[in-house]
Motif scaffolding. Structure first.
Motif, PDB file in Angstrom:
ATOM      1  N   TRP A 169     -24.383  35.716 -18.804  1.00 39.81           N
ATOM      2  CA  TRP A 169     -22.929  35.612 -18.621  1.00 39.81           C
ATOM      3  C   TRP A 169     -22.364  34.517 -19.521  1.00 39.81           C
ATOM      4  O   TRP A 169     -21.346  34.712 -20.187  1.00 39.81           O
ATOM      5  N   LYS A 170     -23.025  33.386 -19.578  1.00 38.42           N
ATOM      6  CA  LYS A 170     -22.540  32.271 -20.393  1.00 38.42           C
ATOM      7  C   LYS A 170     -22.602  32.612 -21.885  1.00 38.42           C
ATOM      8  O   LYS A 170     -21.677  32.274 -22.632  1.00 38.42           O
ATOM      9  N   ILE A 171     -23.670  33.260 -22.295  1.00 37.19           N
ATOM     10  CA  ILE A 171     -23.761  33.641 -23.715  1.00 37.19           C
ATOM     11  C   ILE A 171     -22.662  34.633 -24.068  1.00 37.19           C
ATOM     12  O   ILE A 171     -22.025  34.548 -25.135  1.00 37.19           O
ATOM     13  N   TYR A 172     -22.410  35.576 -23.149  1.00 37.08           N
ATOM     14  CA  TYR A 172     -21.368  36.577 -23.383  1.00 37.08           C
ATOM     15  C   TYR A 172     -19.991  35.912 -23.478  1.00 37.08           C
ATOM     16  O   TYR A 172     -19.194  36.226 -24.370  1.00 37.08           O
ATOM     17  N   TRP A 173     -19.680  34.971 -22.573  1.00 38.06           N
ATOM     18  CA  TRP A 173     -18.409  34.245 -22.639  1.00 38.06           C
ATOM     19  C   TRP A 173     -18.250  33.584 -24.008  1.00 38.06           C
ATOM     20  O   TRP A 173     -17.190  33.651 -24.628  1.00 38.06           O
ATOM     21  N   ARG A 174     -19.304  32.921 -24.474  1.00 41.19           N
ATOM     22  CA  ARG A 174     -19.241  32.213 -25.745  1.00 41.19           C
ATOM     23  C   ARG A 174     -18.948  33.185 -26.892  1.00 41.19           C
ATOM     24  O   ARG A 174     -18.212  32.868 -27.824  1.00 41.19           O
ATOM     25  N   ARG A 175     -19.512  34.387 -26.842  1.00 39.48           N
ATOM     26  CA  ARG A 175     -19.250  35.392 -27.883  1.00 39.48           C
ATOM     27  C   ARG A 175     -17.787  35.820 -27.848  1.00 39.48           C
ATOM     28  O   ARG A 175     -17.156  36.016 -28.895  1.00 39.48           O
ATOM     29  N   ILE A 176     -17.239  36.018 -26.651  1.00 40.66           N
ATOM     30  CA  ILE A 176     -15.833  36.419 -26.528  1.00 40.66           C
ATOM     31  C   ILE A 176     -14.932  35.365 -27.154  1.00 40.66           C
ATOM     32  O   ILE A 176     -14.025  35.678 -27.943  1.00 40.66           O
ATOM     33  N   VAL A 177     -15.170  34.105 -26.842  1.00 39.64           N
ATOM     34  CA  VAL A 177     -14.345  33.023 -27.376  1.00 39.64           C
ATOM     35  C   VAL A 177     -14.481  32.951 -28.897  1.00 39.64           C
ATOM     36  O   VAL A 177     -13.478  32.855 -29.624  1.00 39.64           O
ATOM     37  N   ALA A 178     -15.705  33.014 -29.401  1.00 34.56           N
ATOM     38  CA  ALA A 178     -15.919  32.950 -30.846  1.00 34.56           C
ATOM     39  C   ALA A 178     -15.234  34.112 -31.561  1.00 34.56           C
ATOM     40  O   ALA A 178     -14.618  33.937 -32.626  1.00 34.56           O
ATOM     41  N   THR A 179     -15.321  35.302 -30.981  1.00 37.84           N
ATOM     42  CA  THR A 179     -14.707  36.487 -31.590  1.00 37.84           C
ATOM     43  C   THR A 179     -13.193  36.354 -31.645  1.00 37.84           C
ATOM     44  O   THR A 179     -12.561  36.623 -32.680  1.00 37.84           O
ATOM     45  N   SER A 182     -11.851  33.759 -34.099  1.00 39.10           N
ATOM     46  CA  SER A 182     -12.074  34.080 -35.519  1.00 39.10           C
ATOM     47  C   SER A 182     -10.924  34.852 -36.142  1.00 39.10           C
ATOM     48  O   SER A 182     -10.842  34.952 -37.380  1.00 39.10           O
ATOM     49  N   VAL A 183     -10.027  35.380 -35.330  1.00 41.17           N
ATOM     50  CA  VAL A 183      -8.907  36.172 -35.856  1.00 41.17           C
ATOM     51  C   VAL A 183      -7.882  35.240 -36.504  1.00 41.17           C
ATOM     52  O   VAL A 183      -7.504  34.210 -35.929  1.00 41.17           O
ATOM     53  N   THR A 184      -7.451  35.579 -37.687  1.00 39.23           N
ATOM     54  CA  THR A 184      -6.495  34.755 -38.427  1.00 39.23           C
ATOM     55  C   THR A 184      -5.215  34.544 -37.630  1.00 39.23           C
ATOM     56  O   THR A 184      -4.621  35.501 -37.116  1.00 39.23           O
ATOM     57  N   GLY A 185      -4.800  33.283 -37.525  1.00 37.81           N
ATOM     58  CA  GLY A 185      -3.566  32.957 -36.804  1.00 37.81           C
ATOM     59  C   GLY A 185      -3.764  32.659 -35.336  1.00 37.81           C
ATOM     60  O   GLY A 185      -2.826  32.218 -34.661  1.00 37.81           O
ATOM     61  N   ALA A 186      -4.961  32.878 -34.818  1.00 33.81           N
ATOM     62  CA  ALA A 186      -5.202  32.674 -33.393  1.00 33.81           C
ATOM     63  C   ALA A 186      -5.228  31.194 -33.041  1.00 33.81           C
ATOM     64  O   ALA A 186      -5.839  30.392 -33.752  1.00 33.81           O
ATOM     65  N   ARG A 187      -4.571  30.850 -31.924  1.00 35.37           N
ATOM     66  CA  ARG A 187      -4.588  29.489 -31.389  1.00 35.37           C
ATOM     67  C   ARG A 187      -4.781  29.549 -29.867  1.00 35.37           C
ATOM     68  O   ARG A 187      -4.177  28.791 -29.114  1.00 35.37           O
ATOM     69  N   PHE A 188      -5.604  30.464 -29.440  1.00 35.93           N
ATOM     70  CA  PHE A 188      -5.790  30.680 -28.005  1.00 35.93           C
ATOM     71  C   PHE A 188      -6.443  29.478 -27.335  1.00 35.93           C
ATOM     72  O   PHE A 188      -7.208  28.730 -27.954  1.00 35.93           O
ATOM     73  N   ARG A 189      -6.150  29.325 -26.040  1.00 34.04           N
ATOM     74  CA  ARG A 189      -6.903  28.418 -25.176  1.00 34.04           C
ATOM     75  C   ARG A 189      -7.596  29.252 -24.108  1.00 34.04           C
ATOM     76  O   ARG A 189      -7.084  30.315 -23.703  1.00 34.04           O
ATOM     77  N   PHE A 190      -8.733  28.768 -23.640  1.00 30.92           N
ATOM     78  CA  PHE A 190      -9.553  29.545 -22.712  1.00 30.92           C
ATOM     79  C   PHE A 190      -9.730  28.783 -21.403  1.00 30.92           C
ATOM     80  O   PHE A 190     -10.115  27.616 -21.397  1.00 30.92           O
ATOM     81  N   ASP A 191      -9.432  29.488 -20.312  1.00 29.96           N
ATOM     82  CA  ASP A 191      -9.455  28.908 -18.971  1.00 29.96           C
ATOM     83  C   ASP A 191     -10.661  29.452 -18.213  1.00 29.96           C
ATOM     84  O   ASP A 191     -10.783  30.653 -17.991  1.00 29.96           O
ATOM     85  N   PHE A 192     -11.562  28.551 -17.835  1.00 27.49           N
ATOM     86  CA  PHE A 192     -12.732  28.892 -17.011  1.00 27.49           C
ATOM     87  C   PHE A 192     -12.272  28.859 -15.552  1.00 27.49           C
ATOM     88  O   PHE A 192     -12.125  27.805 -14.954  1.00 27.49           O
ATOM     89  N   ASN A 193     -12.043  30.027 -14.977  1.00 29.18           N
ATOM     90  CA  ASN A 193     -11.294  30.167 -13.726  1.00 29.18           C
ATOM     91  C   ASN A 193     -12.173  30.760 -12.613  1.00 29.18           C
ATOM     92  O   ASN A 193     -12.394  31.966 -12.560  1.00 29.18           O
ATOM     93  N   ALA A 194     -12.676  29.872 -11.726  1.00 19.14           N
ATOM     94  CA  ALA A 194     -13.505  30.300 -10.600  1.00 19.14           C
ATOM     95  C   ALA A 194     -12.669  30.373  -9.329  1.00 19.14           C
ATOM     96  O   ALA A 194     -11.490  30.010  -9.315  1.00 19.14           O
ATOM     97  N   THR A 195     -13.280  30.849  -8.240  1.00 20.05           N
ATOM     98  CA  THR A 195     -12.659  30.713  -6.929  1.00 20.05           C
ATOM     99  C   THR A 195     -13.056  29.365  -6.340  1.00 20.05           C
ATOM    100  O   THR A 195     -14.140  28.854  -6.615  1.00 20.05           O
ATOM    101  N   ARG A 196     -12.172  28.800  -5.522  1.00 22.25           N
ATOM    102  CA  ARG A 196     -12.482  27.521  -4.887  1.00 22.25           C
ATOM    103  C   ARG A 196     -13.664  27.697  -3.922  1.00 22.25           C
ATOM    104  O   ARG A 196     -13.762  28.683  -3.192  1.00 22.25           O
TER     105      ARG A 196
END
Length: 460
Positions: A169-179, A182-196
C-alpha cells in the motif's frame, strides 16, 4: 464586553469548551472552512446558499471521484469542470478531491484480492490513470488541488484499504504521488487521511513517508455512542496522536470529514471540534453535511445546528465576529452601604441634610455553563434528546426596612425579564434564518446516498 439591553453579551462563546489535553496549544485563526454539499455541479450550486445561512465564506470545496471504474478515477468532466471553475473564481479558494486507489472501490473484496491489486499498483500497473487525472486537473485550472488518495485506509470500508498489505500500500501511494507530480504544471498537495482511532490497523503503519505527504488528515465523526470528546482526544491513534504525529514532522493537520453520528444531536461535539481546530495548525476542515452527520441539509440536528452557526458563523477575514452569549447572569443584589459611626465634636454642629448614598455597582460574574448532558440514544429513531434547562435564579425577597436592596432586586428582576426577551428574539431569528435559507433536508443514512451524489464515508 458589549451591553445588550440589560444583559451582558460576551464575545465568541466559550460555553462548553473542552479541555484539549494539550498544554502547548496556541489559539489560531479559524482554519479554512468547507462542507461536503454534493460531488458535482449540485454541490457547487449549494455553496452560496450555505454561505448565506452560515454568515461565513466557504473557502474549501470538497468532492469525491467515483470509484466504480477507472474512468471515474481519471476525473470525469462533470465533476472536475464545475469545481475547477469554482476554484478559479477566487484565488483564496481551496479544492480538495478524494481519489480512490483501486476500482471498484466500494465493493466487498477478500483481503487476498486486495493484496493482489495493491501489488499491481505498486508495480506501476495503474500509473496511467493517475497521470490522466493530473493532466485533467492542470488543464482545468486546478493544478494546486489537495489530493486524498485512498482515504480511511486504516478501516475496512473500501477496496483501497491498507491492512491486507501495508508494505505494498505504501509503495503504491508513493507511485501515485510521483506520477501526479511529474505532470507539467502540477503543484498538488497530498493529504494522508485516516479515520480517527485504531480501526482495522494503526494508521501509522500505513504512513508512506514525509516526502510524499503534505498534510496529516483525520475523518473524525461523533462515534462510538457514549464516548466523550475528551476520549476522542486521548484514545489510541486519536486526535492528540494525530496532532503530535504531524507536529513531529512539521506538517499541518486536516479534517476532511467530520460531523455528528451515533451520539445524535450533540452540540457538545460541535463545540469540542471548534475548540480543537482553532487551537491547532489545521490546513482546512470540511463538515459532512447530510443526515445523520450534517447541520444544514439535515433537520434532525437542531441543537447542533444552532451551535455550529454560533461558533463557525459570522467570520470576517478569518476572525470570528462577536457572537453574543445571551445567558442571563444570576441575580446578585447590591448590599446596602454600611453606615459609618459619627464621633461627636466638642461644639455642637447642625446635622447636614442626608443624601442617599449611591450604591457601588458590582459586575455580576459570568454564569458557569451547566454540566453537559450526554445525548441519549433515540428510542424511536426520530426522537431527539432534550436540552438541559438550567434552574432559574431566585432573587432574595426585600424587606420594607431595606430600600436599597429592594431597588437593586427590582433592577435585577427587570434585567432578567429583558434578557429572557432577548433570548426569545434570538431564537426566533435563528429559526427564521434556517427556514428561509436551508434547502430541503437530504437524508443519506450509513451505506446509502442520495443519487447521483458520490458521498464520503461515514467514518466507520
Amino acid at each position: 464586553m458589549t451591553v445588550v439591553g440589560s444583559c451582558v453579551a460576551i464575545g465568541p462563546s466559550t460555553a462548553g469548551a473542552v479541555d484539549s489535553g494539550d498544554p502547548a496549544e496556541k489559539p489560531n485563526a479559524a482554519p479554512p472552512l468547507g462542507a461536503f454539499l454534493g460531488s458535482g455541479a449540485e454541490g457547487v450550486a449549494r455553496i452560496a446558499k450555505f454561505e448565506k445561512w452560515l454568515g461565513s465564506p466557504v473557502k474549501v470545496g470538497h468532492t469525491y471521484l467515483p470509484g466504480e471504474n477507472w474512468a471515474g478515477i481519471e476525473g470525469p468532466s462533470e465533476i472536475i469542470g464545475p469545481w475547477a471553475r469554482w476554484r478559479a473564481k477566487d484565488r483564496s479558494h481551496l479544492l480538495v478531491v478524494n481519489v480512490p486507489m483501486i476500482a471498484s472501490n466500494e465493493v466487498t473484496l477478500p483481503d487476498g484480492v486486495v493484496s493482489s491489486l495493491l501489488r499491481g499498483g505498486a508495480s506501476g500497473a495503474f500509473d496511467n490513470h493517475f497521470q490522466r487525472l493530473a493532466e485533467r486537473l492542470v488543464k482545468a485550472g486546478a493544478p494546486d488541488t489537495v489530493i486524498i488518495p485512498g482515504w480511511e485506509m486504516n478501516g475496512i470500508t473500501y477496496t483501497s484499504r491498507c491492512h491486507p498489505d501495508p508494505v505494498m500500500w505504501k509503495i503504491y501511494w508513493r507511485r501515485i504521488v510521483a506520477t501526479m507530480r511529474s505532470v507539467t504544471g502540477a503543484r498538488f498537495r497530498f493529504d494522508f487521511n485516516a479515520t480517527r482511532g485504531r480501526d482495522a490497523i494503526p494508521w501509522t503503519e500505513c504512513y508512506p513517508g514525509d516526502d510524499v505527504v503534505d498534510i496529516i488528515g483525520s475523518d473524525s465523526y461523533d462515534q462510538p455512542q457514549g464516548m466523550s470528546f475528551a476520549e476522542f482526544i486521548k484514545e489510541p491513534y486519536g486526535l492528540q496522536a494525530q496532532a503530535d504525529f504531524a507536529a513531529a514532522r512539521k506538517k499541518p493537520i486536516s479534517f476532511p470529514e467530520w460531523g455528528l453520528f451515533h451520539n445524535s444531536d450533540n452540540p457538545d461535539y460541535i463545540q469540542g471540534m471548534h475548540k480543537w481546530m482553532t487551537s491547532h495548525d489545521v490546513a482546512y476542515q470540511t463538515l459532512t453535511d447530510y443526515c445523520p452527520h450534517g447541520v444544514w441539509q439535515c433537520a434532525a440536528n437542531p441543537q447542533a445546528s444552532r451551535t455550529y452557526r454560533s461558533l463557525f458563523g459570522g467570520l470576517l477575514n478569518g476572525v470570528s465576529k462577536a457572537v453574543p452569549d445571551l445567558s442571563c447572569p444570576p441575580t446578585v443584589p447590591t448590599p446596602p452601604p454600611t453606615p459609618t459611626p459619627t464621633v461627636p465634636s466638642q461644639a455642637p454642629m447642625a446635622a447636614p441634610s442626608p443624601s442617599p448614598g449611591a450604591p457601588v455597582p458590582t459586575e455580576a460574574p459570568s454564569p458557569s455553563p451547566p454540566a453537559p448532558v450526554p445525548a441519549q440514544a433515540p428510542s424511536p429513531p426520530s426522537a431527539l434528546p432534550s436540552p438541559a434547562t438550567p434552574p432559574a435564579p431566585v432573587a432574595p425577597t426585600p424587606t420594607a426596612s431595606d430600600p436599597a436592596a429592594a431597588m437593586s432586586t427590582a433592577a435585577s428582576a427587570a434585567a432578567a425579564v429583558a434578557c429572557g426577551a432577548l433570548k426569545a428574539a434570538e431564537a426566533a431569528v435563528r429559526t427564521a434564518g434556517v427556514s428561509a435559507t436551508a434547502e430541503p433536508a437530504v437524508t443519506a443514512m450509513p451505506g446509502t446516498s442520495p443519487a447521483p451524489v458520490v458521498r464520503p464515508s461515514d467514518g466507520e
